[in-house]
Design an enzyme around this catalytic site. Structure first.
Site, PDB file in Angstrom:
ATOM      1  N   ARG A   1      86.950  43.157  10.506  1.00 14.81           N
ATOM      2  CA  ARG A   1      87.664  43.597  11.691  1.00 14.81           C
ATOM      3  C   ARG A   1      89.007  44.118  11.216  1.00 14.81           C
ATOM      4  O   ARG A   1      89.483  43.764  10.140  1.00 14.81           O
ATOM      5  CB  ARG A   1      87.843  42.439  12.675  1.00 14.81           C
ATOM      6  CG  ARG A   1      88.688  41.315  12.117  1.00 14.81           C
ATOM      7  CD  ARG A   1      88.673  40.081  13.000  1.00 14.81           C
ATOM      8  NE  ARG A   1      89.636  39.122  12.515  1.00 14.81           N
ATOM      9  CZ  ARG A   1      89.467  37.793  12.602  1.00 14.81           C
ATOM     10  NH1 ARG A   1      88.378  37.287  13.132  1.00 14.81           N
ATOM     11  NH2 ARG A   1      90.396  36.990  12.150  1.00 14.81           N
TER      12      ARG A   1
ATOM     13  N   ASN B   1      75.362  27.904  13.789  1.00 14.55           N
ATOM     14  CA  ASN B   1      76.121  28.051  15.041  1.00 14.55           C
ATOM     15  C   ASN B   1      76.308  29.530  15.339  1.00 14.55           C
ATOM     16  O   ASN B   1      76.831  30.277  14.523  1.00 14.55           O
ATOM     17  CB  ASN B   1      77.485  27.374  14.918  1.00 14.55           C
ATOM     18  CG  ASN B   1      78.221  27.442  16.242  1.00 14.55           C
ATOM     19  OD1 ASN B   1      77.955  26.667  17.145  1.00 14.55           O
ATOM     20  ND2 ASN B   1      79.115  28.420  16.362  1.00 14.55           N
TER      21      ASN B   1
ATOM     22  N   ARG C   1      40.509  44.668  54.659  1.00 15.77           N
ATOM     23  CA  ARG C   1      41.478  43.829  55.369  1.00 15.77           C
ATOM     24  C   ARG C   1      42.692  43.468  54.512  1.00 15.77           C
ATOM     25  O   ARG C   1      43.715  43.038  55.024  1.00 15.77           O
ATOM     26  CB  ARG C   1      40.775  42.560  55.890  1.00 15.77           C
ATOM     27  CG  ARG C   1      39.808  42.835  57.033  1.00 15.77           C
ATOM     28  CD  ARG C   1      38.851  41.680  57.303  1.00 15.77           C
ATOM     29  NE  ARG C   1      37.706  41.675  56.384  1.00 15.77           N
ATOM     30  CZ  ARG C   1      36.694  40.798  56.439  1.00 15.77           C
ATOM     31  NH1 ARG C   1      36.703  39.844  57.351  1.00 15.77           N
ATOM     32  NH2 ARG C   1      35.698  40.870  55.580  1.00 15.77           N
TER      33      ARG C   1
ATOM     34  N   ALA D   1      85.236  35.735  13.683  1.00 14.50           N
ATOM     35  CA  ALA D   1      85.085  36.244  15.052  1.00 14.50           C
ATOM     36  C   ALA D   1      85.440  37.721  15.113  1.00 14.50           C
ATOM     37  O   ALA D   1      86.313  38.191  14.389  1.00 14.50           O
ATOM     38  CB  ALA D   1      85.984  35.448  15.990  1.00 14.50           C
TER      39      ALA D   1
ATOM     40  N   ALA E   1      32.277  43.889  44.719  1.00 13.14           N
ATOM     41  CA  ALA E   1      32.340  45.353  44.787  1.00 13.14           C
ATOM     42  C   ALA E   1      33.057  45.854  46.026  1.00 13.14           C
ATOM     43  O   ALA E   1      33.402  47.025  46.114  1.00 13.14           O
ATOM     44  CB  ALA E   1      30.934  45.932  44.735  1.00 13.14           C
TER      45      ALA E   1
HETATM   46  C1  UD1 Z   1      30.452  36.951  54.232  1.00 13.08           C
HETATM   47  C2  UD1 Z   1      29.143  36.522  54.860  1.00 13.08           C
HETATM   48  C3  UD1 Z   1      29.433  35.527  55.993  1.00 13.08           C
HETATM   49  C4  UD1 Z   1      30.196  34.332  55.456  1.00 13.08           C
HETATM   50  C5  UD1 Z   1      31.473  34.801  54.724  1.00 13.08           C
HETATM   51  C6  UD1 Z   1      32.082  33.615  53.995  1.00 13.08           C
HETATM   52  C7  UD1 Z   1      27.559  38.401  54.712  1.00 13.08           C
HETATM   53  C8  UD1 Z   1      26.946  39.537  55.430  1.00 13.08           C
HETATM   54  N1  UD1 Z   1      28.466  37.691  55.375  1.00 13.08           N
HETATM   55  O1  UD1 Z   1      31.210  37.642  55.213  1.00 13.08           O
HETATM   56  O2  UD1 Z   1      28.205  35.080  56.548  1.00 13.08           O
HETATM   57  O3  UD1 Z   1      30.556  33.464  56.497  1.00 13.08           O
HETATM   58  O4  UD1 Z   1      31.155  35.802  53.732  1.00 13.08           O
HETATM   59  O5  UD1 Z   1      33.278  33.932  53.338  1.00 13.08           O
HETATM   60  O6  UD1 Z   1      27.209  38.172  53.583  1.00 13.08           O
HETATM   61  N2  UD1 Z   1      30.655  42.748  48.660  1.00 13.08           N
HETATM   62  C9  UD1 Z   1      30.085  43.569  47.723  1.00 13.08           C
HETATM   63  N3  UD1 Z   1      29.424  44.678  48.142  1.00 13.08           N
HETATM   64  C10 UD1 Z   1      29.299  45.010  49.455  1.00 13.08           C
HETATM   65  C11 UD1 Z   1      29.892  44.153  50.409  1.00 13.08           C
HETATM   66  C12 UD1 Z   1      30.565  43.019  49.995  1.00 13.08           C
HETATM   67  O7  UD1 Z   1      30.164  43.328  46.519  1.00 13.08           O
HETATM   68  O8  UD1 Z   1      28.659  46.039  49.725  1.00 13.08           O
HETATM   69  C13 UD1 Z   1      31.391  41.554  48.203  1.00 13.08           C
HETATM   70  C14 UD1 Z   1      32.860  41.609  48.601  1.00 13.08           C
HETATM   71  O9  UD1 Z   1      33.627  42.199  47.561  1.00 13.08           O
HETATM   72  C15 UD1 Z   1      33.211  40.140  48.793  1.00 13.08           C
HETATM   73  C16 UD1 Z   1      31.885  39.489  49.152  1.00 13.08           C
HETATM   74  O10 UD1 Z   1      30.865  40.417  48.818  1.00 13.08           O
HETATM   75  O11 UD1 Z   1      33.726  39.566  47.621  1.00 13.08           O
HETATM   76  C17 UD1 Z   1      31.804  39.129  50.616  1.00 13.08           C
HETATM   77  O12 UD1 Z   1      32.009  40.295  51.394  1.00 13.08           O
HETATM   78  P1  UD1 Z   1      32.939  40.280  52.678  1.00 13.08           P
HETATM   79  O13 UD1 Z   1      32.960  41.646  53.243  1.00 13.08           O
HETATM   80  O14 UD1 Z   1      34.208  39.612  52.405  1.00 13.08           O
HETATM   81  O15 UD1 Z   1      32.031  39.368  53.660  1.00 13.08           O
HETATM   82  P2  UD1 Z   1      32.519  38.510  54.897  1.00 13.08           P
HETATM   83  O16 UD1 Z   1      32.744  39.407  56.039  1.00 13.08           O
HETATM   84  O17 UD1 Z   1      33.630  37.638  54.504  1.00 13.08           O
HETATM   85 CA    CA Z   2      34.866  37.431  52.742  1.00 10.46          CA
END
Ligand code: UD1
Ligand code: CA
Length: 449
Positions: free
Chosen positions: A428, A365, A13, A411, A8
């Site tokens: 032609r 052909n 980034r 042709a 979600a």
């Molecule tokens: C997370 C972990 C971290 C781990 C890393 C590994 C947590 C708090 N941190 O950090 O410990 O080392 O993954 O890759 O769990 N997402 C939601 N809803 C939200 C927030 C996030 O669905 O409200 C989903 C994001 O879409 C994503 C996944 O959860 O696919 C991970 O979220 P992301 O923000 O990437 O966490 P990291 O900072 O990578």
């Molecule tokens: Ca992540």
């Protein structure tokens, strides 16, 4: 057993208008890689938590997965809460951005939790650069996960990190989700905090760090693709395929290639593609969703949604579009486009042609510059060319039209009426010659000299 995939997040980034999990690696959206690995464990149910760009994620699937919405992205713990109704006896939780995880590694994790009978088993790893990952903090008789943003100085050197992939006992997960708070540097409900509520925590080290690398930005996306590309290419080489330059060869997961096929540089073989034995593919070719039989060559060409029979030769610079069937030993040459057409065995179109919505028999052909005029501005029409017909160069075949068996089209003809079998069609204007029109008239004086 249920798998909950967290997808979600807004992917800040990535700096992208589409959700991170809809970005692709080797032509396959990230979320599909994960669902593939999860399916390989034999889970009963897959639940995906969507939010940011939800519909673009949901539209990638038919009815084989369930979706729950997380309207506000309040953290990974909060995301799992949205799926609380689906918590089974055992639950696998996987973030949507760890695309290269494999079925066997997930099975290791599931197995570890079962044998240790722990509340949660965490998949961990030790990347070269742990920055950005949650660290596994091991204290006398407690394991905690501390997020990068919440680290104190003594924890910064810890190299063991959280992959964010967990196997939970369902009972523990359900009871502990409600205990999470958002009292941390990012003000989010961290799923990682659940670990402190467990009576027993076990960890499994990933077999291969590459599998658990997270994709948070486009640099990591490229790194993950490189890893997947290497792994896939290596397997094909082990299986008897020559890959001349693995660095510039991109083969999607699930593609099969027969022994002794040679893949030349700068080549993409994507989608649901099957390549037979002893084929020569590339350089600079792109094949998508196609079935290529044995002994086929594809040189500097595009092939999409096509079936290509044994011994066919395509290219250089051909474009084969969806709905095309090239039967065995056909030859399609430079600057020839074929769309939604069947080309019978041994038929040839070697130069500068467009063949669309056509059905060609065998041994036909097609001369250079032949165009099937299939579109009248509103509808597409069919061209039929029967066995053994010979179509001369620079011919326009205005569809709907039929060129009978064994007939010859002269042709330069524009053909608007059907040509009966074994006949000659000439359409032609006759050549006109005006003799000496441009010869300079000689003057009388010169004659005197
Ligand atoms: C997370 C972990 C971290 C781990 C890393 C590994 C947590 C708090 N941190 O950090 O410990 O080392 O993954 O890759 O769990 N997402 C939601 N809803 C939200 C927030 C996030 O669905 O409200 C989903 C994001 O879409 C994503 C996944 O959860 O696919 C991970 O979220 P992301 O923000 O990437 O966490 P990291 O900072 O990578
Ligand atoms: Ca992540």
């Amino acid at each position: 057993m249920t798998a909950i995939i967290l997808a979600a997040g807004q992917s800040k980034r990535m700096k992208s208008g589409i959700p991170k999990v809809a970005h692709s690696i080797l032509g396959v959206p990230i979320i599909k890689w994960i669902v593939g690995a999860v399916r390989a464990t034999g889970v009963d149910r897959v639940v995906i938590v969507t939010g940011f760009g939800a519909s673009s994620v949901e539209s990638l699937f038919q009815n084989d997965v369930l979706f729950v919405r997380q309207e506000q992205q309040l953290g990974t713990g909060h995301a799992v809460m949205m799926a609380a109704d689906f918590i089974d006896d055992e639950v696998l939780v996987i973030p949507g951005d760890v695309p290269l995880i494999t079925g066997p590694t997930l099975c290791d994790l599931i197995e570890d939790r079962r044998t240790s009978d722990s509340d949660v088993s965490i998949l961990t790893f030790a990347p070269e650069d742990p920055a950005g990952y949650g660290r596994i903090v091991r204290e006398t008789d407690e394991i905690r996960i501390v997020e990068d943003a919440d680290l104190n100085d003594s924890m910064r050197d810890i190299t063991e990190v959280n992959s964010s992939i967990y196997a939970f006992s369902g009972g523990f997960l359900k009871n502990s989700l409600v205990k999470l708070s958002c009292n941390n540097a990012q003000g989010e409900y961290y799923l990682t905090d659940i670990v402190v509520h467990a009576n027993s925590v076990s960890t499994v080290a990933a077999r291969d760090d590459g599998e658990v690398q997270g994709v948070n930005d486009r640099i990591q996306l490229a790194k993950a693709q490189r890893y997947a590309q290497e792994k896939i290419n290596l397997q094909h080489m082990k299986d008897g395929v020559t890959i001349v330059d693995p660095n510039t060869t991109y083969i999607a997961p699930g593609v099969t290639i027969g022994q002794d096929s040679v893949i030349e540089p700068c080549t993409f073989i994507l989608g649901n593609t099957v390549v037979g034995k002893s084929c020569a593919i590339g350089p600079m070719s792109r094949i998508v969703d196609s079935e290529i039989e044995d002994d086929v060559s594809v040189v500097r060409s595009e092939v999409e949604g096509a079936e290509v029979g044994r011994g066919a030769a395509i290219g250089p610079f051909s474009r084969i579009r969806p709905g095309t069937v090239l039967e065995r030993e056909t030859k399609i040459g430079n600057f020839v486009e074929v769309k939604n057409s069947r080309i019978g065995q041994r038929s040839k179109a070697l130069h500068l042609s467009y063949i669309g919505d056509a059905n060609l028999g065998g041994d036909v052909n097609i001369g250079a510059g032949t165009i099937t005029c299939n579109y009248d501005g509103k509808k597409k029409h069919k061209t039929i060319i029967e066995d053994g017909a010979f179509v001369g160069s620079n011919t326009a075949l205005v569809a709907p039209i039929k060129i009978g068996e064994g007939s010859v089209v002269a042709a330069g003809s524009t053909i608007t009426e059907d040509v009966p079998p074994f006949s000659l069609a000439l359409a032609r204007s006759r050549q006109v010659i005006k003799t000496d029109k441009y010869r300079q008239k000689t003057s009388g004086k010169e004659n005197e000299k």
